[in-house]
Design an enzyme around this catalytic site. Structure first.
Site, PDB file in Angstrom:
ATOM      1  N   GLY A 151      92.681  41.348  77.449  1.00  0.00           N
ATOM      2  CA  GLY A 151      93.018  42.052  77.104  1.00  0.00           C
ATOM      3  C   GLY A 151      94.899  42.902  77.613  1.00  0.00           C
ATOM      4  O   GLY A 151      95.396  43.891  78.153  1.00  0.00           O
ATOM      5  N   GLY A 152      94.660  41.475  78.967  1.00  0.00           N
ATOM      6  CA  GLY A 152      95.826  42.121  79.856  1.00  0.00           C
ATOM      7  C   GLY A 152      97.050  42.621  79.230  1.00  0.00           C
ATOM      8  O   GLY A 152      98.224  42.554  80.191  1.00  0.00           O
ATOM      9  N   GLY A 199      97.723  44.595  77.104  1.00  0.00           N
ATOM     10  CA  GLY A 199      97.452  45.707  77.092  1.00  0.00           C
ATOM     11  C   GLY A 199      97.506  47.393  77.619  1.00  0.00           C
ATOM     12  O   GLY A 199      98.774  46.849  79.657  1.00  0.00           O
ATOM     13  N   PHE A 200      97.838  48.529  77.520  1.00  0.00           N
ATOM     14  CA  PHE A 200      98.168  49.240  79.105  1.00  0.00           C
ATOM     15  C   PHE A 200      97.508  49.241  80.169  1.00  0.00           C
ATOM     16  O   PHE A 200      98.230  49.810  81.006  1.00  0.00           O
ATOM     17  CB  PHE A 200      97.378  50.927  77.804  1.00  0.00           C
ATOM     18  N   LEU A 201      96.127  49.407  79.752  1.00  0.00           N
ATOM     19  CA  LEU A 201      95.813  48.777  81.186  1.00  0.00           C
ATOM     20  C   LEU A 201      96.655  47.815  81.847  1.00  0.00           C
ATOM     21  O   LEU A 201      96.227  47.429  83.390  1.00  0.00           O
ATOM     22  CB  LEU A 201      94.009  49.129  81.211  1.00  0.00           C
ATOM     23  N   LYS A 225      80.657  49.583  72.849  1.00  0.00           N
ATOM     24  CA  LYS A 225      81.900  50.646  74.499  1.00  0.00           C
ATOM     25  C   LYS A 225      79.730  50.212  75.233  1.00  0.00           C
ATOM     26  O   LYS A 225      80.144  49.663  76.058  1.00  0.00           O
ATOM     27  CB  LYS A 225      82.006  51.090  74.932  1.00  0.00           C
ATOM     28  N   ALA A 248      87.490  57.204  82.615  1.00  0.00           N
ATOM     29  CA  ALA A 248      87.597  58.345  81.294  1.00  0.00           C
ATOM     30  C   ALA A 248      89.200  58.565  80.677  1.00  0.00           C
ATOM     31  O   ALA A 248      89.677  57.470  80.652  1.00  0.00           O
ATOM     32  CB  ALA A 248      87.536  59.966  81.595  1.00  0.00           C
ATOM     33  N   GLY A 249      89.867  59.078  80.695  1.00  0.00           N
ATOM     34  CA  GLY A 249      90.569  59.337  79.470  1.00  0.00           C
ATOM     35  C   GLY A 249      91.679  58.785  80.806  1.00  0.00           C
ATOM     36  O   GLY A 249      92.336  59.222  81.589  1.00  0.00           O
TER      37      GLY A 249
HETATM   38  P1  NAD Z   1      95.278  48.519  74.988  1.00  0.00           P
HETATM   39  O1  NAD Z   1      94.845  49.041  73.209  1.00  0.00           O
HETATM   40  O2  NAD Z   1      96.194  49.024  75.709  1.00  0.00           O
HETATM   41  O3  NAD Z   1      94.670  47.487  74.635  1.00  0.00           O
HETATM   42  C1  NAD Z   1      93.841  46.465  75.336  1.00  0.00           C
HETATM   43  C2  NAD Z   1      94.537  44.910  74.491  1.00  0.00           C
HETATM   44  O4  NAD Z   1      93.508  44.105  74.315  1.00  0.00           O
HETATM   45  C3  NAD Z   1      95.491  45.028  73.522  1.00  0.00           C
HETATM   46  O5  NAD Z   1      96.815  44.472  74.734  1.00  0.00           O
HETATM   47  C4  NAD Z   1      94.841  43.721  72.794  1.00  0.00           C
HETATM   48  O6  NAD Z   1      96.230  43.276  71.991  1.00  0.00           O
HETATM   49  C5  NAD Z   1      93.719  43.852  73.418  1.00  0.00           C
HETATM   50  N1  NAD Z   1      92.650  42.800  72.077  1.00  0.00           N
HETATM   51  C6  NAD Z   1      92.114  43.715  71.065  1.00  0.00           C
HETATM   52  N2  NAD Z   1      91.058  43.029  70.739  1.00  0.00           N
HETATM   53  C7  NAD Z   1      91.326  41.600  71.165  1.00  0.00           C
HETATM   54  C8  NAD Z   1      90.844  40.497  71.033  1.00  0.00           C
HETATM   55  N3  NAD Z   1      90.305  40.094  69.820  1.00  0.00           N
HETATM   56  N4  NAD Z   1      91.301  39.093  71.639  1.00  0.00           N
HETATM   57  C9  NAD Z   1      91.501  39.376  72.626  1.00  0.00           C
HETATM   58  N5  NAD Z   1      92.404  40.625  73.016  1.00  0.00           N
HETATM   59  C10 NAD Z   1      92.100  41.597  71.711  1.00  0.00           C
HETATM   60  O7  NAD Z   1      94.062  49.785  75.539  1.00  0.00           O
HETATM   61  P2  NAD Z   1      93.464  50.627  77.266  1.00  0.00           P
HETATM   62  O8  NAD Z   1      94.477  51.762  76.950  1.00  0.00           O
HETATM   63  O9  NAD Z   1      94.895  49.720  77.625  1.00  0.00           O
HETATM   64  O10 NAD Z   1      92.162  50.338  77.557  1.00  0.00           O
HETATM   65  C11 NAD Z   1      91.768  49.395  78.357  1.00  0.00           C
HETATM   66  C12 NAD Z   1      90.335  48.916  78.200  1.00  0.00           C
HETATM   67  O11 NAD Z   1      90.208  50.433  79.100  1.00  0.00           O
HETATM   68  C13 NAD Z   1      89.592  48.893  76.982  1.00  0.00           C
HETATM   69  O12 NAD Z   1      88.358  48.625  77.336  1.00  0.00           O
HETATM   70  C14 NAD Z   1      89.258  50.684  76.139  1.00  0.00           C
HETATM   71  O13 NAD Z   1      87.827  50.920  76.120  1.00  0.00           O
HETATM   72  C15 NAD Z   1      89.493  51.147  78.297  1.00  0.00           C
HETATM   73  N6  NAD Z   1      89.354  52.654  78.071  1.00  0.00           N
HETATM   74  C16 NAD Z   1      90.350  52.799  78.292  1.00  0.00           C
HETATM   75  C17 NAD Z   1      90.567  55.221  77.916  1.00  0.00           C
HETATM   76  C18 NAD Z   1      92.017  54.876  77.577  1.00  0.00           C
HETATM   77  O14 NAD Z   1      91.963  56.228  77.465  1.00  0.00           O
HETATM   78  N7  NAD Z   1      93.381  54.167  77.267  1.00  0.00           N
HETATM   79  C19 NAD Z   1      89.684  55.513  78.623  1.00  0.00           C
HETATM   80  C20 NAD Z   1      88.364  54.462  78.695  1.00  0.00           C
HETATM   81  C21 NAD Z   1      88.273  52.976  78.979  1.00  0.00           C
END
Ligand code: NAD
Length: 258
Positions: free
Chosen positions: A12-13, A15-17, A158, A181-182
């Site tokens: 998931g690298g 993504g945002f986080l 989750k 959290a958020g």
């Molecule tokens: P995001 O959607 O920006 O990033 C998630 C990434 O996972 C994406 O790049 C996506 O392409 C990838 N992904 C999804 N399904 C996949 C799959 N089947 N195989 C491979 N890659 C896949 O989300 P984020 O906001 O960066 O969240 C990252 C993590 O943090 C998540 O696990 C989320 O549940 C957790 N989280 C986020 C928040 C928030 O406020 N953003 C809060 C608490 C927890």
């Protein structure tokens, strides 16, 4: 003594986080080879906020639910630690959460254990939402149980994934979960855009408590730091016993109004 972290695989690298994980691993763990595994590619153009060199990142395109994709990435990356922060976004059908969060995480645990000569530890990005059912929460800590009825399918799956990761903790695969959290900060695609969209639609009437509730919005850089720390400490025999199989809330210390 901490075992040197030679290689990390960030699931998931892209993504945002995920991008902040790359940034913080580059800064705080120099010398670690950084591999990204994601269904979508890394952005072609990065925000000027980021300082890491994209050409130094090895990208593996694949799906977390595929045994072959995950296995290939582990072998190619020779990663000692996997950081799993992949998840579908909020507001999608239940079956997508079940597929990615539950089956994808179970698949990852299974394949990581099959490659125990390579992978030593798994860090899972859970969510503070796993204990939330829509009611006020005061002074919660990690001993709080999951609610009987979760807020939604995202949080329910989750929690199931988090449980699977904690139960997988063993000498062959050490595991630790983190519950932000958020998350806010540069590159956010959900929180601020979501609040803006709700405000435009006049959907700001939902209220918890007497409108003075506090909420732990957590800065993305702090969340990423906690993952680097977890990846380093889980490999340290002095800490592995203490944090292995555990889950930790990640907060900014000073909550803000919800
Ligand atoms: P995001 O959607 O920006 O990033 C998630 C990434 O996972 C994406 O790049 C996506 O392409 C990838 N992904 C999804 N399904 C996949 C799959 N089947 N195989 C491979 N890659 C896949 O989300 P984020 O906001 O960066 O969240 C990252 C993590 O943090 C998540 O696990 C989320 O549940 C957790 N989280 C986020 C928040 C928030 O406020 N953003 C809060 C608490 C927890």
């Amino acid at each position: 003594m901490t075992t040197e972290l030679k290689s990390v695989l960030l699931i998931g690298g892209a993504g945002f986080l995920g991008l902040h994980l790359i940034e913080q691993f580059s800064k705080l763990s120099p010398g670690t080879s950084i591999h990204v595994f994601d269904v979508r590619p890394l952005p072609e153009k990065l925000s000027t906020y980021f300082t890491f060199d994209p050409s130094s990142i090895k990208f593996h395109q694949g799906d977390l639910t595929s045994e072959k994709d995950v296995s290939d990435a582990i072998i190619e990356s020779q990663c000692q630690v996997i950081v799993h922060s992949a998840s579908p976004m909020h507001g999608l059908p239940q079956e997508i959460y079940e597929k990615v969060n539950i089956k994808g995480t179970q698949n990852l645990i299974k394949i990581a254990k099959q490659h125990s000569s390579i992978v030593k530890a798994l860090v899972y990005t859970s969510s503070a939402g796993v204990i939330f059912n829509g009611q006020n929460i005061k002074n919660a800590d990690e001993s709080w149980p999951y609610p009987e009825v979760h807020m939604d399918g995202y949080n329910e799956t989750k929690a199931i994934a988090e449980t699977a990761v904690m139960e997988a903790n063993s000498p062959e695969l050490l595991t630790v979960c983190l519950r932000p959290a958020g998350i806010f900060g540069p590159g956010d695609r959900q929180l601020v855009p979501g609040l803006r969209a709700s405000a435009k639609l006049g959907q700001s009437k939902y209220q918890l408590g007497d409108n003075n509730n506090l909420f732990d919005w957590t800065y993305v850089g702090n969340v990423a730091d906690s993952h680097v720390l977890a990846a380093q400490k889980i490999l340290d025999p002095n800490y592995a016993d203490k944090i292995g199989g555990e889950t930790f809330f990640i907060t900014n210390d000073a909550p803000t109004y919800f």
